[in-house]
Motif scaffolding. Structure first.
Motif, short mmCIF file in Angstrom:
data_model
loop_
_atom_site.label_atom_id
_atom_site.label_comp_id
_atom_site.label_asym_id
_atom_site.label_seq_id
_atom_site.Cartn_x
_atom_site.Cartn_y
_atom_site.Cartn_z
N LEU A 37 -5.54 -1.87 -0.91
CA LEU A 37 -5.74 -0.43 -0.76
C LEU A 37 -6.65 -0.12 0.41
O LEU A 37 -6.40 0.82 1.18
CB LEU A 37 -6.30 0.16 -2.06
CG LEU A 37 -5.40 0.08 -3.29
CD1 LEU A 37 -6.13 0.62 -4.51
CD2 LEU A 37 -4.10 0.85 -3.07
N TRP B 271 0.84 -1.21 0.00
CA TRP B 271 0.00 0.00 0.00
C TRP B 271 0.87 1.25 0.00
O TRP B 271 0.68 2.16 -0.81
CB TRP B 271 -0.91 -0.01 1.22
CG TRP B 271 -1.82 1.18 1.32
CD1 TRP B 271 -3.06 1.32 0.77
CD2 TRP B 271 -1.56 2.41 2.01
NE1 TRP B 271 -3.59 2.55 1.07
CE2 TRP B 271 -2.70 3.25 1.83
CE3 TRP B 271 -0.50 2.89 2.76
CZ2 TRP B 271 -2.78 4.53 2.37
CZ3 TRP B 271 -0.57 4.18 3.29
CH2 TRP B 271 -1.71 4.99 3.11
N SER C 72 -6.58 6.53 -1.04
CA SER C 72 -5.34 6.02 -0.44
C SER C 72 -4.20 7.02 -0.62
O SER C 72 -3.44 7.28 0.31
CB SER C 72 -4.96 4.68 -1.07
OG SER C 72 -5.88 3.67 -0.72
N CYS D 39 1.35 4.16 -3.08
CA CYS D 39 1.10 5.60 -2.88
C CYS D 39 2.35 6.42 -3.20
O CYS D 39 2.27 7.46 -3.86
CB CYS D 39 0.65 5.85 -1.45
SG CYS D 39 -0.96 5.11 -1.04
#
Length: 430
Positions: free
Chosen positions: A426, A263, A358, A267
């Motif tokens: 996510l 995750w 996210s 990002c």
């Protein structure tokens, strides 16, 4: 014509030169043949005639109609017609009518559902971001004067009813909004439920589906215990309105053990991919500050994830309801601002919503002002609000609609069950 808008857009008024950003920078702005012709008529014989002729050029792609011309930019990326007071020199002298459609309508986003025009807002504008994120009633929808829906002829047509995908779109969208607004399960569980609902609908509700045709409906109706596609759709939507369904899904999500490093890596990769393409110093300064707060360029995704989880728990303890309001309002606005019918299927639309949320969550929890706030719990909530507005606005302006981001999202999503599995990663970050 009737029009409606979430309450924050009914309240919206451009603050012009008082704005901390400008919508007149960083974008390629087309002008239609009709607006370009009107502008040439207005400036004919005057001091601006030569300026308009030199600063608006034919579209290099050869497009005509709505994309006939392109407004020139200064070396700093700002529109060539922006004056020293951060106002549009064309509008000041010749009125709103000469503006390109994008300039006139922004930050309004107009969508036509049947006969109804809806006006949502782009959070790429700091003032709409403030109004949307900081008021608990911001997403209450209400009628607005027709005059507020500027240039309604520019509205996208969604629910034409000419095919099953659009004919049922409004009832599906309302189910999505109801699910997101539920308060009896955490926000992440609602996003998980959205993904599951999209997965359940995906085998018969998609662009070009033939499941809802009369002949198909009749054959289903004749078969024992075989509901029509419309009945299946209604049944699935009712299932996701039921409290028991959401509570079961919440428990499933909480029981899942997934690594968080992917995750954080996703990002960070999204932010890195945009740095070379964005000239805004506000954006670049924020992204560099966020990267440093997570440990710099050499940090690992797992280390960034551990920092994120620690900060998430601390911020939830201090201002959990306030942060929930930001992301709930962002999600509700996303559903209104981005009709899911623009996606290849409903699950991909939900995936894009969760990916955008996210990235903003990663930025907010890495915002230097938020990191400092966690070290000084007595900091006024206004500091958190300002950091949130900056985070959501800059990501909306420089990331969310960028072709590189949309291509990345499409590749990351994959297809079908693969999309749902990646959506889980996510959701766990939120």
């Amino acid at each position: 014509m009737t029009a409606s808008a979430p309450r924050y857009m009914a309240r919206f008024r451009c603050i012009a030169e008082a704005c901390e950003d400008t919508c007149c920078a960083g974008l390629t702005v087309p002008i239609s043949e009709s607006r370009w012709s009107l502008l040439r008529q207005k400036v004919a014989g005057g001091p601006d005639e030569a300026r308009v002729a030199s600063l608006i050029t034919p579209n290099p792609d050869g497009a005509t109609g709505q994309q006939a011309g392109i407004l020139g930019k200064r070396a700093d990326g700002h529109c060539a017609f922006l004056d020293e007071t951060k106002l549009c020199s064309l509008q000041s002298k010749y009125g709103e009518a000469v503006l390109p459609d994008g300039c006139s309508v922004f930050p309004r986003v107009l969508t036509r559902w049947g006969a109804q025009v809806e006006m949502a807002g782009s959070l790429a504008c700091p003032e709409t971001a403030r109004l949307c994120l900081l008021a608990d009633d911001a997403l209450v929808r209400e009628p607005v004067p027709e005059a507020q829906a500027l240039r309604p002829q520019m509205a996208r047509q969604v629910a034409s009813g000419s095919d099953a995908w659009t004919a049922h779109a409004e009832v599906v969208r309302e189910a999505m909004l109801r699910l997101l607004a539920r308060r009896d399960v955490p926000f992440a569980a609602r996003l998980y439920a959205l993904g599951r609902m999209a997965l359940d609908l995906g085998d018969f509700y998609f662009p070009g589906t033939a499941a809802f045709t009369d002949s198909q409906a009749e054959s289903h109706a004749d078969a024992e215990d075989a509901p029509t596609a419309a009945a299946r759709l209604a049944s699935i939507l009712r299932t996701y309105d039921a409290p028991d369904t959401l509570h079961t899904l919440r428990d499933q999500l909480e029981a899942l053990e997934l690594p968080g490093g992917p995750w954080a890596g996703i990002c960070a990769a999204v932010l890195r991919s945009r740095e070379a393409h964005v000239g805004s110093q506000r954006y670049l300064s924020l992204v560099r500050g966020v990267r440093e707060s997570y440990g710099g360029a050499d940090t690992t995704p797992d280390d960034a994830w551990r920092l994120h989880v620690t900060r998430r728990e601390a911020l939830t303890s201090l201002h959990g309801e306030r942060v929930h309001q930001y992301f709930l309002n962002h999600a509700l606005n996303h559903v209104l601002r981005h009709p899911f019918t623009e996606a290849s299927n409903l699950l991909n639309a939900v995936f894009l919503l969760v990916l955008r949320a996210s990235v903003v969550r990663y930025v907010l929890l890495g915002h230097p002002a938020v990191v400092a706030l966690l070290d000084t719990p007595g900091t006024p909530v206004a500091t958190l609000d300002a950091a949130a507005v900056e985070s959501f606005q800059l990501i909306a302006k420089h990331v969310e609609q960028a072709p590189q981001f949309l291509d990345f999202a499409q590749g990351l999503a994959g297809e079908g069950p693969e999309t749902f599995a990646r959506l889980l990663i996510l959701v766990k970050g939120l």
